[in-house]
Design a protein around this motif. Sequence first.
Motif, short mmCIF file in Angstrom:
data_model
loop_
_atom_site.label_atom_id
_atom_site.label_comp_id
_atom_site.label_asym_id
_atom_site.label_seq_id
_atom_site.Cartn_x
_atom_site.Cartn_y
_atom_site.Cartn_z
N UNK A 211 31.02 35.49 -31.04
CA UNK A 211 31.97 34.82 -31.94
C UNK A 211 33.39 35.33 -31.73
N UNK A 212 34.22 35.23 -32.77
CA UNK A 212 35.58 35.77 -32.74
C UNK A 212 36.45 35.13 -31.68
N UNK A 213 37.27 35.96 -31.02
CA UNK A 213 38.27 35.38 -30.11
C UNK A 213 37.63 34.86 -28.82
N UNK A 214 36.42 35.32 -28.50
CA UNK A 214 35.74 34.75 -27.32
C UNK A 214 35.40 33.29 -27.61
N UNK A 215 34.85 33.04 -28.78
CA UNK A 215 34.53 31.66 -29.17
C UNK A 215 35.80 30.81 -29.20
N UNK A 216 36.89 31.37 -29.75
CA UNK A 216 38.16 30.63 -29.80
C UNK A 216 38.59 30.17 -28.41
N UNK A 217 38.40 31.06 -27.41
CA UNK A 217 38.84 30.72 -26.05
C UNK A 217 37.89 29.74 -25.38
N UNK A 218 36.62 29.79 -25.76
CA UNK A 218 35.60 28.94 -25.11
C UNK A 218 35.69 27.49 -25.57
N UNK A 219 35.84 27.26 -26.88
CA UNK A 219 35.68 25.90 -27.43
C UNK A 219 36.57 24.86 -26.72
N UNK A 220 37.86 25.15 -26.47
CA UNK A 220 38.66 24.12 -25.78
C UNK A 220 38.18 23.80 -24.37
N UNK A 221 37.40 24.71 -23.77
CA UNK A 221 36.95 24.51 -22.38
C UNK A 221 35.59 23.83 -22.30
N UNK A 222 34.94 23.59 -23.44
CA UNK A 222 33.60 22.98 -23.42
C UNK A 222 33.68 21.54 -22.93
N UNK A 223 32.73 21.17 -22.09
CA UNK A 223 32.68 19.80 -21.57
C UNK A 223 31.97 18.87 -22.56
N UNK A 224 32.11 17.59 -22.34
CA UNK A 224 31.37 16.61 -23.14
C UNK A 224 29.87 16.85 -22.92
N UNK A 225 29.14 16.91 -24.02
CA UNK A 225 27.69 17.11 -23.92
C UNK A 225 27.28 18.56 -23.73
N UNK A 226 28.24 19.50 -23.90
CA UNK A 226 27.90 20.92 -23.70
C UNK A 226 26.93 21.39 -24.79
N UNK A 227 26.17 22.44 -24.44
CA UNK A 227 25.19 23.02 -25.37
C UNK A 227 25.60 24.45 -25.72
#
Length: 328
Positions: A211-227
Amino acid sequence: NRRIVLAERPKGEPTDSTLKLESTDIPSPTDGQMLLRTEFLSLDPYMRGRMSDAPSYAPPVAVGEVVESKREDFDKGDWVLSFNGWQDYALSDGSGVTALGRHPKHPSWALGIMGIPGFTAWAGLTQIGTPKEGETLVVAAATGPVGTTVGQIGKLMGCRVVGVAGGAEKCAYAVDTLGFDACIDHKSDDFAEQLKAATPDGIDIYFENVGGKVLDAVVPLLNIGARVPVCGLVSQYNATSLPDGPDRMNWLMGQILRKQLTVRGFIIFNDFVHLYPEFAKAMSSWIEAGKIHYREEIIDGLENAPRALIGLLKGENFGKRVIRVGNT
Ligand code: NDP
């Protein structure tokens, strides 16, 4: 019989006064019981949750040897996996006990690669992450027992694997020894930019451990249909309040909606227990073929368990942290 008990509920980070060591007599088994001597204790991030006055999902797990038995199904000298508590000796009526045989080759592995962390990694990745060849998988706490396993299975399934870990040494291990394609240090000032550069095709699976800032950085990079298998949130376990800054709940829900994300939490004991034999078969054959690396950090002495757990929550561990109890 030394044992460690909760002295006070921590507010935020646990401290030296959270847990205390005390002594009791070694108990004697009555009919239907056996006496177990604890050999190895598992230290796991979820134990922080057990110290709070809130529901938690697992009792502490240990590997021990039967020293006296008044049961038909276990004899003196058998090794077992059980829920002993943090103590030298424990009585058991057999419930929740798994037999490990008389001379297990790596008894402590039942707490790691062949136990809850390894199984959690395999089940979360294969059942929720559903990796396909060529996809990009990101996993945080990448050098811990769950993260190393997730990433290595991801490689075996043909994914591009990007780890996230704390510090250059851990990141080098993830790439050089575990074979990840890249590993980014979450303590770097430009962590989010580095993660973006390491995932040029976006992210198809984010195995969420921190979670935390790792999640913050990941979410904008998620592709359509990501799991997103939601396995744990270590960065938040000592938190006493919500993070500062604007409320991003609706932004996150918007991302889930627009990108048609699958975000699924799971508790290994509840969701996937029936798959353990399938996991054990696959993992044993990978280990035998030398396809999976497993790193343990063994700390001697029951008395050192509290400090070792406090450090684990801060990333001081490098590999699966296990206490070798060292009782007499
Ligand atoms: P680890 O050994 O990986 O220990 C936790 C690691 O988290 C630390 O070593 C540290 O690694 C990292 N960490 C700590 N604070 C932060 C932070 N602020 N930001 C980023 N990373 C941080 O633990 P496990 O492999 O045993 O467990 C991994 C996750 O899996 C945990 O969240 C745990 O609760 C969860 N889990 C869930 C289960 C389930 O059924 N859902 C079952 C078992 C485990 P680093 O130095 O690299 O940052």
